[in-house]
Design a protein around this motif. Structure first.
Motif, PDB file in Angstrom:
ATOM      1  N   GLY A 319       4.598   5.740  -6.622  1.00 36.70           N
ATOM      2  CA  GLY A 319       3.171   6.037  -6.671  1.00 36.70           C
ATOM      3  C   GLY A 319       2.362   4.877  -7.219  1.00 36.70           C
ATOM      4  N   ALA A 320       2.871   4.267  -8.284  1.00 31.14           N
ATOM      5  CA  ALA A 320       2.173   3.121  -8.873  1.00 31.14           C
ATOM      6  C   ALA A 320       2.134   1.943  -7.897  1.00 31.14           C
ATOM      7  CB  ALA A 320       2.850   2.709 -10.174  1.00 31.14           C
ATOM      8  N   ARG A 321       3.229   1.723  -7.194  1.00 34.57           N
ATOM      9  CA  ARG A 321       3.277   0.643  -6.209  1.00 34.57           C
ATOM     10  C   ARG A 321       2.271   0.890  -5.095  1.00 34.57           C
ATOM     11  NH1 ARG A 321       3.762  -4.453  -4.918  1.00 34.57           N
ATOM     12  NH2 ARG A 321       4.893  -4.892  -3.005  1.00 34.57           N
ATOM     13  N   ALA A 322       2.186   2.138  -4.630  1.00 34.87           N
ATOM     14  CA  ALA A 322       1.219   2.477  -3.585  1.00 34.87           C
ATOM     15  C   ALA A 322      -0.205   2.231  -4.065  1.00 34.87           C
ATOM     16  CB  ALA A 322       1.393   3.938  -3.165  1.00 34.87           C
ATOM     17  N   GLY A 323      -0.487   2.594  -5.311  1.00 36.54           N
ATOM     18  CA  GLY A 323      -1.821   2.359  -5.862  1.00 36.54           C
ATOM     19  C   GLY A 323      -2.162   0.881  -5.923  1.00 36.54           C
ATOM     20  N   LEU A 324      -1.176   0.069  -6.316  1.00 40.92           N
ATOM     21  CA  LEU A 324      -1.395  -1.376  -6.396  1.00 40.92           C
ATOM     22  C   LEU A 324      -1.663  -1.967  -5.012  1.00 40.92           C
ATOM     23  CD1 LEU A 324      -1.251  -3.879  -8.340  1.00 40.92           C
ATOM     24  CD2 LEU A 324       1.119  -4.129  -7.580  1.00 40.92           C
ATOM     25  N   LEU A 325      -0.868  -1.562  -4.024  1.00 38.69           N
ATOM     26  CA  LEU A 325      -1.051  -2.082  -2.668  1.00 38.69           C
ATOM     27  C   LEU A 325      -2.381  -1.646  -2.072  1.00 38.69           C
ATOM     28  CD1 LEU A 325       2.567  -1.446  -1.356  1.00 38.69           C
ATOM     29  CD2 LEU A 325       1.485  -3.687  -1.573  1.00 38.69           C
ATOM     30  N   ALA A 326      -2.901  -0.508  -2.535  1.00 43.73           N
ATOM     31  CA  ALA A 326      -4.150   0.012  -1.989  1.00 43.73           C
ATOM     32  C   ALA A 326      -5.369  -0.777  -2.444  1.00 43.73           C
ATOM     33  CB  ALA A 326      -4.308   1.482  -2.372  1.00 43.73           C
ATOM     34  N   VAL A 327      -5.314  -1.347  -3.646  1.00 42.71           N
ATOM     35  CA  VAL A 327      -6.543  -1.935  -4.205  1.00 42.71           C
ATOM     36  C   VAL A 327      -6.416  -3.419  -4.542  1.00 42.71           C
ATOM     37  CG1 VAL A 327      -7.390   0.268  -5.079  1.00 42.71           C
ATOM     38  CG2 VAL A 327      -5.907  -1.137  -6.531  1.00 42.71           C
ATOM     39  N   THR A 328      -5.320  -4.051  -4.148  1.00 40.13           N
ATOM     40  CA  THR A 328      -5.186  -5.497  -4.332  1.00 40.13           C
ATOM     41  C   THR A 328      -4.834  -6.133  -2.991  1.00 40.13           C
ATOM     42  OG1 THR A 328      -2.801  -5.545  -4.793  1.00 40.13           O
ATOM     43  CG2 THR A 328      -4.275  -5.093  -6.659  1.00 40.13           C
ATOM     44  N   ARG A 329      -4.819  -7.446  -2.974  1.00 40.77           N
ATOM     45  CA  ARG A 329      -4.450  -8.156  -1.746  1.00 40.77           C
ATOM     46  C   ARG A 329      -2.948  -8.385  -1.662  1.00 40.77           C
ATOM     47  NH1 ARG A 329      -9.500 -10.074  -2.999  1.00 40.77           N
ATOM     48  NH2 ARG A 329     -11.003  -9.962  -1.272  1.00 40.77           N
ATOM     49  N   GLU A 330      -2.201  -7.774  -2.564  1.00 43.22           N
ATOM     50  CA  GLU A 330      -0.746  -7.916  -2.514  1.00 43.22           C
ATOM     51  C   GLU A 330      -0.221  -7.280  -1.235  1.00 43.22           C
ATOM     52  OE1 GLU A 330       3.244  -6.903  -5.144  1.00 43.22           O
ATOM     53  OE2 GLU A 330       1.273  -6.920  -6.087  1.00 43.22           O
ATOM     54  N   THR A 331       0.782  -7.889  -0.644  1.00 42.66           N
ATOM     55  CA  THR A 331       1.370  -7.386   0.587  1.00 42.66           C
ATOM     56  C   THR A 331       2.761  -6.820   0.332  1.00 42.66           C
ATOM     57  OG1 THR A 331       2.231  -9.584   1.115  1.00 42.66           O
ATOM     58  CG2 THR A 331       0.073  -9.002   2.012  1.00 42.66           C
ATOM     59  N   SER A 332       3.261  -6.104   1.316  1.00 48.49           N
ATOM     60  CA  SER A 332       4.565  -5.478   1.204  1.00 48.49           C
ATOM     61  C   SER A 332       5.669  -6.521   1.101  1.00 48.49           C
ATOM     62  CB  SER A 332       4.811  -4.587   2.422  1.00 48.49           C
ATOM     63  OG  SER A 332       6.134  -4.140   2.457  1.00 48.49           O
ATOM     64  N   HIS A 333       6.735  -6.172   0.370  1.00 44.73           N
ATOM     65  CA  HIS A 333       7.897  -7.046   0.242  1.00 44.73           C
ATOM     66  C   HIS A 333       8.878  -6.867   1.398  1.00 44.73           C
ATOM     67  CE1 HIS A 333       7.208  -7.007  -4.407  1.00 44.73           C
ATOM     68  NE2 HIS A 333       6.411  -7.844  -3.773  1.00 44.73           N
ATOM     69  N   GLY A 334       8.705  -5.812   2.175  1.00 50.02           N
ATOM     70  CA  GLY A 334       9.680  -5.498   3.214  1.00 50.02           C
ATOM     71  C   GLY A 334       9.300  -6.063   4.571  1.00 50.02           C
ATOM     72  N   PRO A 335      10.256  -6.108   5.493  1.00 54.05           N
ATOM     73  CA  PRO A 335       9.978  -6.590   6.847  1.00 54.05           C
ATOM     74  C   PRO A 335       9.031  -5.645   7.582  1.00 54.05           C
ATOM     75  CG  PRO A 335      12.178  -5.631   6.724  1.00 54.05           C
ATOM     76  CD  PRO A 335      11.663  -5.700   5.318  1.00 54.05           C
ATOM     77  N   ASP A 336       8.125  -6.223   8.365  1.00 51.20           N
ATOM     78  CA  ASP A 336       7.158  -5.435   9.138  1.00 51.20           C
ATOM     79  C   ASP A 336       6.319  -4.513   8.260  1.00 51.20           C
ATOM     80  OD1 ASP A 336       8.129  -6.543  11.566  1.00 51.20           O
ATOM     81  OD2 ASP A 336       9.762  -5.071  11.587  1.00 51.20           O
ATOM     82  N   GLY A 337       6.111  -4.906   7.012  1.00 54.82           N
ATOM     83  CA  GLY A 337       5.270  -4.111   6.120  1.00 54.82           C
ATOM     84  C   GLY A 337       5.929  -2.874   5.564  1.00 54.82           C
ATOM     85  N   VAL A 338       7.240  -2.731   5.739  1.00 52.60           N
ATOM     86  CA  VAL A 338       7.947  -1.519   5.278  1.00 52.60           C
ATOM     87  C   VAL A 338       8.869  -1.855   4.115  1.00 52.60           C
ATOM     88  CG1 VAL A 338       9.506   0.353   5.916  1.00 52.60           C
ATOM     89  CG2 VAL A 338       7.887  -0.544   7.604  1.00 52.60           C
ATOM     90  N   GLU A 339       8.659  -1.195   2.984  1.00 49.28           N
ATOM     91  CA  GLU A 339       9.550  -1.318   1.830  1.00 49.28           C
ATOM     92  C   GLU A 339      10.394  -0.049   1.744  1.00 49.28           C
ATOM     93  OE1 GLU A 339       7.656  -2.223  -1.872  1.00 49.28           O
ATOM     94  OE2 GLU A 339       6.275  -3.677  -0.975  1.00 49.28           O
ATOM     95  N   THR A 340      11.698  -0.190   1.717  1.00 49.07           N
ATOM     96  CA  THR A 340      12.582   0.966   1.579  1.00 49.07           C
ATOM     97  C   THR A 340      12.789   1.272   0.099  1.00 49.07           C
ATOM     98  OG1 THR A 340      13.725   0.462   3.643  1.00 49.07           O
ATOM     99  CG2 THR A 340      14.848   1.918   2.099  1.00 49.07           C
TER     100      THR A 340
END
Length: 357
Positions: A319-340
């Motif tokens: 949940g915290a990671r989702a909140g961070l990705l929602a309001v910052t310019r940080e991008t996903s660490h996973g391929p094609d934008g998917v983090e497992t």
């Protein structure tokens, strides 16, 4: 491309002023004309900009967090962690804009309500939208959601999926990031644990059949059975809601039909608590007479007697990671934008070796 009032007017073959009158309801319009305008609004997926109408090129400070059931700790934990992260994000490196207002939208599991909230958030030009939990497996609804997300993304809204599978490739790429729970692997480990304890007569209490979470966890369970050479008896799997009452009802039916079951796997911890209640009601001891396992590792899993064997999903961290990705310019660490997001087996006292094994 954003649909304008002029686009609706052209589609309905009326003037922009007539469209405005229909939408505002402040001037009489012929019934046939009104119906034509509203049909054009629906066909083009046009939404009124609301308080942000004067700022067509910008987003607001609003972040929407969609949950199926805020009373379910699974969703409450993720929403709370996301909300805390969003509220404290101002000043964080890469933060977009100033302070944000996080609003939790409770769909009640309704597909129609999910689409309504997405429309309302589009109307408010939300800065970000977080969709939590499994998706509904209905092609028409999936297409409608993908279209709504595409409209939001076109307007600059960041889209984050948390505990939800990625959109199909045909939907394009409106999603900023996806945090996908490894439900299959977690379920396979859980059933594998019971098989290693000697259990082969295992009941399974699944969630709603139309949810991706239900299917993925059931697929993991069946994969473990297949790997061990144990036949999957469809009669040993029952579907229901993700709640305690469903666990009680399903476990009662399973044990009435097959008193020789030695273990029951539940699709989440809340269902598992209901299974334990049903077992006690007929004088069965957990785990001596019936091993019971859940999924999610909610706080209540450690408060039961015995404590519940389950699969831990890091709901607070996700949940915290989702909140961070929602309001910052940080991008996903996973391929094609998917983090497992990994699923960890946690063995406690509610499961034990089969008697005589």
């Amino acid at each position: 491309m954003t649909v304008t009032l002029a686009d609706v007017a052209h589609r309905a073959q009326v003037s922009p002023a007539t469209v405005s009158r229909v939408l505002n309801g402040n001037y009489p319009v012929a019934a046939a004309t009104r119906e034509r305008v509203l049909r054009a609004v629906k066909d083009l997926d046009y939404v009124v900009n609301g308080p942000a109408s004067a700022l067509a090129a910008s987003t607001s400070s609003l972040v929407g967090i969609l949950v199926n059931d805020i009373a379910d700790p699974f969703f409450g934990i993720m929403a709370s962690a996301a909300q805390a992260q969003i509220s404290g994000a101002e000043g964080t490196p890469g933060a977009i804009g100033g302070e944000k207002l996080a609003v939790v939208c409770n769909t009640g599991g309704s597909p129609e309500r999910e689409l309504t909230y997405l429309t309302l958030l589009q109307r408010q030009r939300a800065a970000a939208v977080i969709l939590t939990g499994g998706a509904i497996e209905d092609p028409d609804h999936s297409a409608a959601v993908a279209a709504k997300l595409a409209r939001l993304a076109e307007a600059g809204t960041r889209i984050v999926l948390c505990g939800r599978p990625p959109l199909p490739p045909s939907a394009g790429s409106p999603v900023t990031a996806t945090l996908s729970f490894d439900n299959r692997a977690g379920a396979r480990r859980l059933t594998g644990h019971l098989l290693a304890l000697g259990h082969t007569r295992i009941g399974y209490v699944a969630g709603p059949a139309e949810r991706t979470t239900t299917r993925h966890r059931l697929e993991g369970h069946r994969a473990a059975l297949a790997a061990a050479g144990v036949a999957d008896d469809p009669a040993r799997t029952l579907h229901g809601a993700f709640d305690r009452a469903s666990g009680i009802a399903a476990a009662t039916r399973l044990l009435d039909a097959e008193p020789g079951l030695t273990a029951v796997v539940a699709a989440n911890d809340t269902i598992a608590l209901g299974v334990c209640t049903a077992a006690r009601a007929r004088g069965l001891r957990v785990p001596e007479d019936l091993s019971v396992a859940g999924f999610d590792d909610l706080p209540s899993a450690t408060d039961t007697v015995p404590a519940l064997t389950t699969v831990r999903l890091p709901l607070i961290e996700a949940g915290a990671r989702a909140g961070l990705l929602a309001v910052t310019r940080e991008t996903s660490h996973g391929p094609d934008g998917v983090e497992t997001v990994p699923a960890e087996l946690v063995v406690r006292g509610s499961t034990g070796a089969i008697r005589g094994a």
